[in-house]
Design an enzyme around this catalytic site. Sequence first.
Site, PDB file in Angstrom:
ATOM      1  N   ASN A   1       0.804  -1.219   0.000  1.00  9.95           N
ATOM      2  CA  ASN A   1       0.000   0.000   0.000  1.00  9.95           C
ATOM      3  C   ASN A   1       0.841   1.275   0.000  1.00  9.95           C
ATOM      4  O   ASN A   1       0.460   2.275  -0.603  1.00  9.95           O
ATOM      5  CB  ASN A   1      -0.914   0.003   1.223  1.00  9.95           C
TER       6      ASN A   1
ATOM      7  N   ASP B   1      -0.037  -6.839   4.675  1.00  7.75           N
ATOM      8  CA  ASP B   1      -0.404  -5.661   5.445  1.00  7.75           C
ATOM      9  C   ASP B   1      -1.477  -4.846   4.729  1.00  7.75           C
ATOM     10  O   ASP B   1      -1.518  -4.788   3.502  1.00  7.75           O
ATOM     11  CB  ASP B   1       0.858  -4.802   5.642  1.00  7.75           C
TER      12      ASP B   1
ATOM     13  N   HIS C   1      -6.760  -1.493   1.747  1.00  8.57           N
ATOM     14  CA  HIS C   1      -6.304  -0.246   1.147  1.00  8.57           C
ATOM     15  C   HIS C   1      -5.685  -0.439  -0.246  1.00  8.57           C
ATOM     16  O   HIS C   1      -5.121   0.500  -0.805  1.00  8.57           O
ATOM     17  CB  HIS C   1      -5.315   0.441   2.085  1.00  8.57           C
TER      18      HIS C   1
ATOM     19  N   GLU D   1      -4.266  -8.974   6.529  1.00  6.14           N
ATOM     20  CA  GLU D   1      -4.696  -8.121   7.624  1.00  6.14           C
ATOM     21  C   GLU D   1      -5.738  -7.143   7.099  1.00  6.14           C
ATOM     22  O   GLU D   1      -5.410  -6.188   6.399  1.00  6.14           O
ATOM     23  CB  GLU D   1      -3.506  -7.349   8.210  1.00  6.14           C
TER      24      GLU D   1
END
Length: 688
Positions: A324, A464, A468, A504
Amino acid sequence: MKFNKITLVLLLASPSLFASPNLTISTSTNSRDFPLNSESPLIVPLTKASYTLKVTGIKGSCVAPAAQKVKFNQPLGLNCASPTELPIKIRFNGDYAFTFDADNKTIVINRQAKKSTQKAFKRPIPQVQCDTYDGGEVTVNLGDTYKDGTQLTDKISGQVVSVSQQQVTLTPAANSGGLILLEPLHKPIQEAEFNWRNANIYFVMIDRFNNADTSNDNSYGRRKDGKDEVGTFHGGDLKGVIEKLDYIQSLGTNAIWLSPIVEQVQGFVGGGNAGSFPFYSYHGYWTRDFTKIDNNFGNEDDLKRLVEQAHKRGMKVLLDVVINHSGYATLTDLQEDNITVVNPSENWPEQWGDWQPSKGQTWHSFNDNIDYNNAEWRNWWGGDWVRAGLPDYPKPGTNDRTLSLAGLPDFITESSKTVTPPQWLLNNPGTRVINRDNYTVADYLIKWQTDWVRRFGIDGYRVDTVKHVSGDVWTRLKAAATTSLEDWREENGKTGQPFWMMGEVWGHSAYRSPYYDEGFDALINFDMQKKMDQGASCFSQMADTYQSYADTLKQEPDFNPVSYMSSHDTELFFGRFKSFEMQRNAASALLLSPGAVQVYYGDEVARNIGPYADDFHQGTRSDMTWSLDVDRKKLLKHWQTLGQFRQDHPAIGAGNHQEIKQQNGYAFSRTLGADTVVVAFAGKPKSP
């Protein structure tokens, strides 16, 4: 990683069920719990931000007024049967009091005149309804799980018993918390096949785990702060993980999740809202170069040896993947890369990374010498690569896919435009970055990440900030990583299970969502940590949670939650109660959960929270505890026993769950093929 938009979650429960209600302060990647009661207000320091207030768990028939607005110093009505969600905006940094009225089912928020000096919160142990165990022998009903005459052993006490009339009688071990783990005395000779639903994943934050090579502790001119070292590198490295592989294996671990290993931004930024400490990227989530190992963590030979040695011990290796965003622009990097946007003041150090605040300044004050309107920012990542509040860069948006998390540069992964890596990155000493024809931002990021799989035989990813980045990027990443692992295995004459990817999604609980269609084999389950208080107080309180998780696993073949009790972005469970008994019982609740589990380094020895200045979550990344007192040795032994029991029996995480009725206590069986175990809880032992 950290984000600055915070969500407040107030979990307020009936006094008959909970010792006290709960205040959880969360961001999209962080959360913290506080005890809350109706006798006295809870004082919490808050910074300027937009928040959401969520109240759940109230018993009764109360209904909050429709569309009520938050007003300070005025009672806010709460729902009893459903959550209450309200937006709240904090305009001034300071301490805020949350006063809960249990009789009227309201909460009042007001700002405090004096700054709170309370830094540590110890929760009262929940007084839940629980069967008790008075000592001596207990009889466990086994239902139709085993045939009469079958010999069983209790993993904790070592007692051997024979099944008679579908029952066994034995004495729970003194240090078990009333727990009994029954398995056939004569196990199958053939070793059970690994099942990701039964995975026991040990999460290592490399810098804080074990320092085996002190020569690389201050790479790139990084410095200590000479104080609490809240946000500095502490020296942990890949060699340190290798040294402790036997220890990690002893916990029943079958997969190691490493915090990001790639080269981080080399300098610091201001830590905390007040800039009270220098904050380096010791945690690994602020990348500078995705193709290199950060010198503080070691080198490629270290990674190769770690993977080889982990595989030799039957443990898989997961890398932490960040797509991201990149890291911040630090003074060290701007000087190294000749990005001429800094205006040095008098007495500015020759090496910009040596800058320190003068009297009246904070660790944020170096920003005063950076010209954020300078056109030379085009020579940093550039507007084709990231969104940022800089000249000629696309502005960050307001939705999950386009916002800038904590002001970090947001990679434009949805772009179809061909890009060239910035010159400073192409020139970075030791980089593997090269200019590739017709590559987009996403193409480069996927290539850089999956090269680690192709070159080292990495078994899987922890991904992670999933929500997003668009789902098609994750699907492509999974496909490329799968091919890369197959290529490595073919080149090295290896076989194994398919590449595995865990995501996540902040706040996701144990249900099958569409994220599973985007290449993910599992998602981190943020729900379990909220269940642990009750389960640690009384193991039978896990009954409904276990049944729910098991039912969903049975109904959804490709669903797999990864539950945890502590994490780097939430809390340390030991910090909640500071009780070794509760920590032991929480281990039981976690390690016997259906689905995969994740152990945060030091959970198994009750690692204490570390210094955190004005950023609480830094304390959750404290140095690993290696010197053990008597209580910690007992806790570690319990953890090893349960972890090895889980590893020996894939049925624990992946099997069919069946509750078995008891006259007293709680019991269930788990079955997967020929593998069957029974877990029994005699009741909460009475205090001596």
